[in-house]
Design a protein around this motif. Structure first.
Motif, PDB file in Angstrom:
ATOM      1  N   VAL A   1       0.821  -1.215   0.000  1.00  0.00           N
ATOM      2  CA  VAL A   1       0.000   0.000   0.000  1.00  0.00           C
ATOM      3  C   VAL A   1       0.854   1.264   0.000  1.00  0.00           C
ATOM      4  N   PHE A   2       2.014   1.196   0.643  1.00  0.00           N
ATOM      5  CA  PHE A   2       2.874   2.372   0.773  1.00  0.00           C
ATOM      6  C   PHE A   2       4.255   2.124   0.177  1.00  0.00           C
ATOM      7  N   ASP A   3       4.843   3.207  -0.317  1.00  0.00           N
ATOM      8  CA  ASP A   3       6.227   3.188  -0.787  1.00  0.00           C
ATOM      9  C   ASP A   3       6.839   4.525  -0.386  1.00  0.00           C
ATOM     10  N   GLN A   4       8.096   4.726  -0.731  1.00  0.00           N
ATOM     11  CA  GLN A   4       8.778   5.983  -0.440  1.00  0.00           C
ATOM     12  C   GLN A   4       9.441   6.503  -1.698  1.00  0.00           C
ATOM     13  N   ARG A   5       9.428   7.840  -1.846  1.00  0.00           N
ATOM     14  CA  ARG A   5      10.117   8.457  -2.978  1.00  0.00           C
ATOM     15  C   ARG A   5      11.615   8.241  -2.824  1.00  0.00           C
ATOM     16  N   ASP A   6      12.264   7.949  -3.934  1.00  0.00           N
ATOM     17  CA  ASP A   6      13.708   7.705  -3.910  1.00  0.00           C
ATOM     18  C   ASP A   6      14.502   8.930  -3.466  1.00  0.00           C
ATOM     19  N   GLU A   7      14.074  10.106  -3.892  1.00  0.00           N
ATOM     20  CA  GLU A   7      14.882  11.303  -3.646  1.00  0.00           C
ATOM     21  C   GLU A   7      14.863  11.789  -2.202  1.00  0.00           C
TER      22      GLU A   7
END
Length: 64
Positions: free
Chosen positions: A23-29
């Motif tokens: 459901v969730f991820d994180q932006r790479d930057e």
């Protein structure tokens, strides 16, 4: 279940991803939360609730 996130409150701890990676991820930057689906299937409900509970910034909101 509807899920919403406040990216401006997110502190990039990653607890939500650990609790509910479907459901969730994180932006790479910058590590800020990314919502993969705002209407997850019922079988992920417990994981999503856990993610909201462990968010240190209280940036995850759930409506049933």
């Amino acid at each position: 279940m509807k899920v919403a996130v406040e990216q401006d409150k997110c502190v990039a701890a990653g607890n939500c991803v650990s609790a509910a990676m479907d459901v969730f991820d994180q932006r790479d930057e910058d590590g800020i939360v990314v919502l993969l689906t705002d209407n997850p299937p019922d079988e992920l409900a417990e994981e999503v609730r856990t993610a909201a509970a462990v968010c240190p910034a209280l940036a995850i909101h759930i409506k049933d």
